[in-house]
Motif scaffolding. Structure first.
Motif, short mmCIF file in Angstrom:
data_model
loop_
_atom_site.label_atom_id
_atom_site.label_comp_id
_atom_site.label_asym_id
_atom_site.label_seq_id
_atom_site.Cartn_x
_atom_site.Cartn_y
_atom_site.Cartn_z
N GLN A 32 -7.35 -3.40 -2.53
CA GLN A 32 -7.54 -3.56 -1.08
C GLN A 32 -8.79 -4.36 -0.77
OE1 GLN A 32 -6.46 0.76 -0.89
NE2 GLN A 32 -5.25 0.08 0.87
N ASP B 32 0.85 -1.19 0.00
CA ASP B 32 0.00 0.00 0.00
C ASP B 32 0.89 1.24 0.00
OD1 ASP B 32 -1.69 2.11 0.52
OD2 ASP B 32 -2.63 1.21 2.29
N GLU C 13 0.09 10.20 3.32
CA GLU C 13 -1.15 9.79 2.67
C GLU C 13 -2.08 9.11 3.66
OE1 GLU C 13 -4.04 7.29 0.54
OE2 GLU C 13 -2.50 6.68 1.95
N GLU C 14 -1.50 8.30 4.55
CA GLU C 14 -2.33 7.50 5.46
C GLU C 14 -2.86 8.31 6.64
OE1 GLU C 14 -3.41 4.77 4.66
OE2 GLU C 14 -1.96 3.56 3.57
N HIS D 206 -3.88 -2.86 4.78
CA HIS D 206 -3.68 -2.20 6.08
C HIS D 206 -3.37 -3.25 7.15
CE1 HIS D 206 -5.71 1.96 5.18
NE2 HIS D 206 -4.67 1.69 4.42
MN MN Z 1 -3.70 2.84 2.88
#
Ligand code: MN
Ligand code: GLV
Ligand code: MN
Ligand code: MN
Length: 402
Positions: A191, A88, A122-123, A375
């Motif tokens: 995802q 990711d 980003e997260e 994740h």
């Molecule tokens: Mn992510």
């Protein structure tokens, strides 16, 4: 080095021994090591690397006689969630580097400059602000608010930015850069199991669910676990437990809604201490923004009733919201023509491409994830599928830069 080999080369950076997987918060030792690695790798392939005012890295493959106008960009992020997977973010970055290197090697006649971009935070793992870098660039996030964001150690984003060579006063909208972008194509590990079910290695993304983060603060009465009778407590942890169940119940009433309490922090957090307060962080998503609002209102009503029943108070506040995204239809169509057999797929996950899509034609490619897990440490993409993803990206970037 191919994308697969690049992933192998960074596979020891930021491993989390306690949680498993990787913890690579923005500007942590691990993420800085990845940024340095990216800079070296890109430069060694003849790409020209720069850092923008918001800390994003850009690696350029310029057109022979062109300017950096009307450019086509790809890329993703190198930061991770706590205990996240290897793909990711990094998959999109290494695939971008690999794709540009192949395009350069083949001497593809390029009219437009190409770049691989690495967006910071980003997260939102460090500052609870997802897509911090891209939101600053497009002008959606007030730089004053960004400067004041504080991480768990009390370090403000302004301090952190200054520590890493950025001018905190210079953070924010970058209209010149935005105006120069003709298209953004982000490649990402899928995802979910969409591609597994469709039996295909690569998909073209259609949309992103509207999603946001809410903070719930519950307050009760801190007290002694041994001396306080069970019927004389105002325990916010007990309220929190019921609220978590209510969140699931309310979401389950709405088809395709998602609501998650992924983080719960008791204050002060001692085994023999009845908590005085609890902070909960909630994530809610649905394809229809109005449905998200309705669901959040229902959860808020349940929260207030549950808290009152436990003698506690509750305050719920919105931390951030990203409306539903529909990726550029023309780009989707073009990509499907270029990639025969690539199915269309929506996603529930947020991305920098989603942020940019409100301003420039944006698109995404997803690479199959055999277990559908993301994740989390089990996140995966097979080598052959990664190669398919890079080939697809090369095809799309060559077409768009022609
Ligand atoms: Mn992510
Ligand atoms: C980020 O990956 C998100 O969708 O939360
Ligand atoms: Mn991502
Ligand atoms: Mn994301």
């Amino acid at each position: 080095m191919t994308a697969v080999q690049m992933l192998a080369a960074i596979s020891e950076i930021g491993r989390d021994q306690q949680r498993g997987g990787y913890s690579r918060p923005v500007f942590s030792e691990a993420e800085l090591e990845l940024r340095a690695w990216f800079t070296r790798e890109a430069a060694s392939r003849g790409l020209d690397v720069e850092v923008d005012r918001n800390g994003a890295l850009w690696a350029w493959l310029d057109a022979p006689h062109g300017k950096r106008q009307d450019v086509v960009i790809t890329g993703s992020h190198l930061d991770s969630v706590p205990g996240g997977g290897a793909y990711d973010g990094p998959l999109g970055v290494v695939s971008g580097v690999d794709a540009l290197a192949r395009i350069k090697e083949r001497g593809h006649p390029q009219r437009r400059a190409l770049a691989v971009v690495v967006f910071p935070e980003e997260e939102g793992s460090r500052y609870n602000q997802a897509c911090l870098g891209s939101r600053l660039m497009v002008g959606e996030l007030d730089p004053q608010k960004a400067r004041a964001l504080t991480d768990a150690e009390g370090v403000t984003f302004a301090e952190l930015a200054a520590r890493h060579g950025l001018d905190p006063e210079h953070l924010g909208a970058d209209p010149e850069r935005m105006q120069s972008i003709a298209a953004f194509v982000e490649l990402h590990v899928e995802q979910g199991k969409g591609l597994v079910h469709m039996n295909a290695p690569v998909a073209v993304a259609t949309s992103i669910l509207g999603h946001g983060r809410w903070h719930l603060r519950l307050e009760g009465e801190g007290n002694h676990a041994g001396t306080t009778p069970m019927d004389d407590r105002r325990d916010p942890m007990v309220a929190a437990a019921q609220i978590i169940l209510a969140v699931r119940e309310e979401a389950a009433k709405i088809p395709d809604a998602r609501a998650t309490i992924g983080n719960l922090i008791p204050v002060p957090g001692g085994t023999n201490v009845i908590a005085s307060a609890v902070d909960l962080w909630m994530d809610v998503r649905h394809l229809d923004d109005a449905v998200v609002r309705r669901l959040v209102r229902a959860i808020e009503a349940r929260t207030q009733a549950i808290a009152a029943g436990e003698g506690c108070s509750a305050v719920m506040s919105e931390n951030s919201y990203s409306p539903t995204v529909t990726f550029d239809r023309q780009l989707q169509q073009r990509m499907q023509e270029l990639l025969p057999g690539a199915p269309l797929l929506p996603t529930g996950a947020g991305h920098d491409a989603g942020v940019l899509s409100a301003y420039v034609p944006s698109a995404m490619l997803f690479v199959r994830n055999p277990g559908g897990v993301s994740h989390a440490p089990a996140e995966h993409a097979g080598d052959a599928d990664i190669e398919e993803g890079v080939l697809a990206l090369v095809t799309v970037l060559e077409d768009l830069s022609r």
